[in-house]
Write a protein that holds these residues in place. Sequence first.
Motif, PDB file in Angstrom:
ATOM      1  N   LEU A 135     -51.266  -8.003   4.333  1.00  0.00           N
ATOM      2  CA  LEU A 135     -50.518  -8.134   5.600  1.00  0.00           C
ATOM      3  C   LEU A 135     -49.014  -8.167   5.378  1.00  0.00           C
ATOM      4  N   SER A 136     -48.563  -8.611   4.219  1.00  0.00           N
ATOM      5  CA  SER A 136     -47.119  -8.663   3.964  1.00  0.00           C
ATOM      6  C   SER A 136     -46.495  -7.271   3.929  1.00  0.00           C
ATOM      7  N   ASP A 137     -47.331  -6.229   3.708  1.00  0.00           N
ATOM      8  CA  ASP A 137     -46.803  -4.855   3.755  1.00  0.00           C
ATOM      9  C   ASP A 137     -46.551  -4.397   5.178  1.00  0.00           C
ATOM     10  N   PHE A 138     -47.197  -5.026   6.156  1.00  0.00           N
ATOM     11  CA  PHE A 138     -47.084  -4.576   7.550  1.00  0.00           C
ATOM     12  C   PHE A 138     -46.297  -5.546   8.430  1.00  0.00           C
ATOM     13  N   TYR A 139     -46.260  -6.855   8.074  1.00  0.00           N
ATOM     14  CA  TYR A 139     -45.639  -7.868   8.931  1.00  0.00           C
ATOM     15  C   TYR A 139     -44.491  -8.563   8.202  1.00  0.00           C
ATOM     16  N   GLU A 140     -43.608  -9.138   9.015  1.00  0.00           N
ATOM     17  CA  GLU A 140     -42.538  -9.994   8.498  1.00  0.00           C
ATOM     18  C   GLU A 140     -43.132 -11.329   8.054  1.00  0.00           C
TER      19      GLU A 140
ATOM     20  N   HIS B  59     -49.940  -8.145  22.043  1.00  0.00           N
ATOM     21  CA  HIS B  59     -48.660  -8.805  21.764  1.00  0.00           C
ATOM     22  C   HIS B  59     -48.741  -9.662  20.503  1.00  0.00           C
ATOM     23  N   CYS B  60     -49.881 -10.342  20.325  1.00  0.00           N
ATOM     24  CA  CYS B  60     -50.031 -11.176  19.117  1.00  0.00           C
ATOM     25  C   CYS B  60     -50.028 -10.326  17.852  1.00  0.00           C
ATOM     26  N   LEU B  61     -50.693  -9.177  17.885  1.00  0.00           N
ATOM     27  CA  LEU B  61     -50.760  -8.310  16.709  1.00  0.00           C
ATOM     28  C   LEU B  61     -49.435  -7.589  16.470  1.00  0.00           C
ATOM     29  N   LYS B  62     -48.641  -7.361  17.530  1.00  0.00           N
ATOM     30  CA  LYS B  62     -47.344  -6.691  17.371  1.00  0.00           C
ATOM     31  C   LYS B  62     -46.256  -7.638  16.885  1.00  0.00           C
ATOM     32  N   HIS B  63     -46.476  -8.942  16.981  1.00  0.00           N
ATOM     33  CA  HIS B  63     -45.426  -9.889  16.655  1.00  0.00           C
ATOM     34  C   HIS B  63     -45.094  -9.791  15.152  1.00  0.00           C
ATOM     35  N   GLY B  64     -43.823  -9.602  14.856  1.00  0.00           N
ATOM     36  CA  GLY B  64     -43.343  -9.542  13.480  1.00  0.00           C
ATOM     37  C   GLY B  64     -43.760  -8.285  12.734  1.00  0.00           C
ATOM     38  N   LEU B  65     -44.162  -7.242  13.438  1.00  0.00           N
ATOM     39  CA  LEU B  65     -44.588  -6.008  12.785  1.00  0.00           C
ATOM     40  C   LEU B  65     -43.372  -5.264  12.244  1.00  0.00           C
ATOM     41  N   LYS B  66     -43.469  -4.823  11.002  1.00  0.00           N
ATOM     42  CA  LYS B  66     -42.352  -4.128  10.381  1.00  0.00           C
ATOM     43  C   LYS B  66     -42.188  -2.731  10.973  1.00  0.00           C
ATOM     44  N   VAL B  67     -40.919  -2.300  11.012  1.00  0.00           N
ATOM     45  CA  VAL B  67     -40.613  -0.953  11.508  1.00  0.00           C
ATOM     46  C   VAL B  67     -40.665   0.005  10.333  1.00  0.00           C
ATOM     47  N   LYS B  68     -41.436   1.088  10.508  1.00  0.00           N
ATOM     48  CA  LYS B  68     -41.568   2.089   9.455  1.00  0.00           C
ATOM     49  C   LYS B  68     -40.891   3.374   9.872  1.00  0.00           C
TER      50      LYS B  68
ATOM     51  N   SER C  23     -42.449 -14.291   9.015  1.00  0.00           N
ATOM     52  CA  SER C  23     -42.614 -15.275  10.089  1.00  0.00           C
ATOM     53  C   SER C  23     -43.482 -14.755  11.218  1.00  0.00           C
ATOM     54  N   ALA C  24     -44.308 -13.735  10.996  1.00  0.00           N
ATOM     55  CA  ALA C  24     -45.174 -13.179  12.035  1.00  0.00           C
ATOM     56  C   ALA C  24     -46.342 -14.106  12.301  1.00  0.00           C
ATOM     57  N   VAL C  25     -46.967 -13.917  13.475  1.00  0.00           N
ATOM     58  CA  VAL C  25     -48.091 -14.759  13.875  1.00  0.00           C
ATOM     59  C   VAL C  25     -49.248 -14.609  12.891  1.00  0.00           C
ATOM     60  N   MET C  26     -49.494 -13.371  12.450  1.00  0.00           N
ATOM     61  CA  MET C  26     -50.655 -13.105  11.585  1.00  0.00           C
ATOM     62  C   MET C  26     -50.505 -13.739  10.210  1.00  0.00           C
TER      63      MET C  26
END
Length: 624
Positions: A148-153, A68-77, A155-158
């Motif tokens: 990481l900015s390519d994969f997450y929003e 759940h932590c790694l999925k938080h704010g994950l961009k949709v491709k 405001s994501a946890v990561m």
Amino acid sequence: MQGVASYQRKLILRFSAAFRDPMAMERANLLNMAKLSIKGLIESALSFGRTLDSDYPPLQQFFVVMEHCLKHGLKVKKTFLGYNKSLWGPLEMVEKLCPEAGEIAASVRDLPGLKTPLGRARAWLRLALMQKRLADYLRVLITRKDILSDFYESSAVMLEEEGAVIVGLLVGLNVIDANLCVKGEDLDTQVGVIDFSMYLKNDIDDYRTEERNGQIAAILDQKNYVEELNRQLNSTVQGLQGRVDSLEKSNSKLIEELAIAKNNIIKLQEENHQLRTENSVILMKAQQRLEVTKGDVNCELDTYKQSRQGLDEMYNEARRQLREECQLRQDVENELVVQVSMKQEMELAMKLLEKDIHEKQDTLIGLRQQLDEVKAINVEMYQKMQSSDDGMKQKNDMIARLEEKTNQITATMRQLEQRLQDAERDRLSAEDGMRRFKQDFANKADSLQKQIGQREKQMLQLETDLKIEREWRQTLQNDLERERDTVAQLNAEAQQINALKKEFHRLQDENTQLKGICEEQEQALEELGCKLSESKLKIEDIKEANKALQGGQVWLKDKDATHCKLCEKEFSISRRKHHCRNCGEIFCNACSDNELPLPASPKPVRVCDTCHALLLQRCSSNTT
């Protein structure tokens, strides 16, 4: 009351911020769940007291929380099959940032049962936890915000501070030993739901957990210290092992170079021996040739002296003959003077003898030509005799005198011709006197012709003798040229012998230099052997210290050994099993028939042959 009021204010502020930013509220909740799951997993694992497997519930809940932590704010491709959120993308980038993670990524790709990116991400998390490098890999990943900015929003946890806190909490999981079977587990279809019932506790549990937390903190500190010490020892062992490998490589190279140098020395010695034998053979041949040439030269000198004596005798004979000819010419001149006087008296008789005078003039011309030839022959003999010997100068002087006499004779002959011309004018008056004198003059002319024939025969003999002499001199010159050629060859061979001597001395110098280099290399090899033995003893000491830190030696069970470890013979009723008190391995009686005192037991106990030799070597090195 003031503490309660401040706590209420904080709660109000948090709720107000959460209502303003729902992503911040989600990050806070995930951080709290991560703290609870990591803390519960560590406590339960330490109380469990053995290696964790994949069916352990706190461990399963930990993986769900991490997912759940790694999925938080994950961009949709967008893909061909639709829209997708994949954890495998950022985790796969760890391989590029940390090369040590390449082994995990390759293992995940090679698993046959995984078909989805989510299953690969779950397998990656489990393998990283078993490797005790999960915190290190995620720390490397969160430091690269640009990736990481390519994969997450944003405001994501990561990408926020909560991710760094979670990574810091994951360091505590290094004390856990997990043995997870990833290959047979269905990771593609698992449903990740957090079970909150595991984290609901009462007051009694809180009190007990505080005591356990103190105990766990002490245990964790001890275990971290031991692990840090073990890492340092492993690093030192690896460094020493690298040094030992480098020394062994350098030792092998030096041994190879020594063998090559020895082979070169042997070859040089063989070549030196061959050169010596060839030099002795060449010297013997040269001496033999010199002796032969000396004998030939002596023989040729003797023959040359003999031929010289013969030539001197022939020259003396030729000079005597020339003297006789000169005497005859003087006689002829006297007779001619007498004839002139008689012509003056008998001018009338000369007219009748005109024809005889012409014939006599022809004979005189022939004699003159013969005299010219004799002059030319004498000149040639003079030139050749002058080049052959210095002692021929006196003889050449005599020939010059003879030439002067011949010149005088020619002058007198010219005077006679002048006188004959005068006589021709008066021949009319001398014809009567010549008739009377005809008979006497004819007799004298016959005698003169006979003398001229004798002289011609003598000239022919002289010409043949000169030809023989010329041929003999030609042969002598050829022999001298051959001797010169042989002398030149001998000089060349002598130069070759000198060059071979120089080469032999040079090879001797190189041989001495190579011997010195070999001795230096042997000394260096002995020093390297001493250093290797010292380093091996240090490595054994470090290994023993490491075994002592890890819990002492491993005592091998009797059922695990069927053959002797040293001689590899099978155990039977007659061949019994014996433990080595130093290494704990099982040996036969023949391979462990040694007793030595150990640090653990002051009395002599049984040890194997290898440990016996190692302990004796260590004792000798310590005494030295």
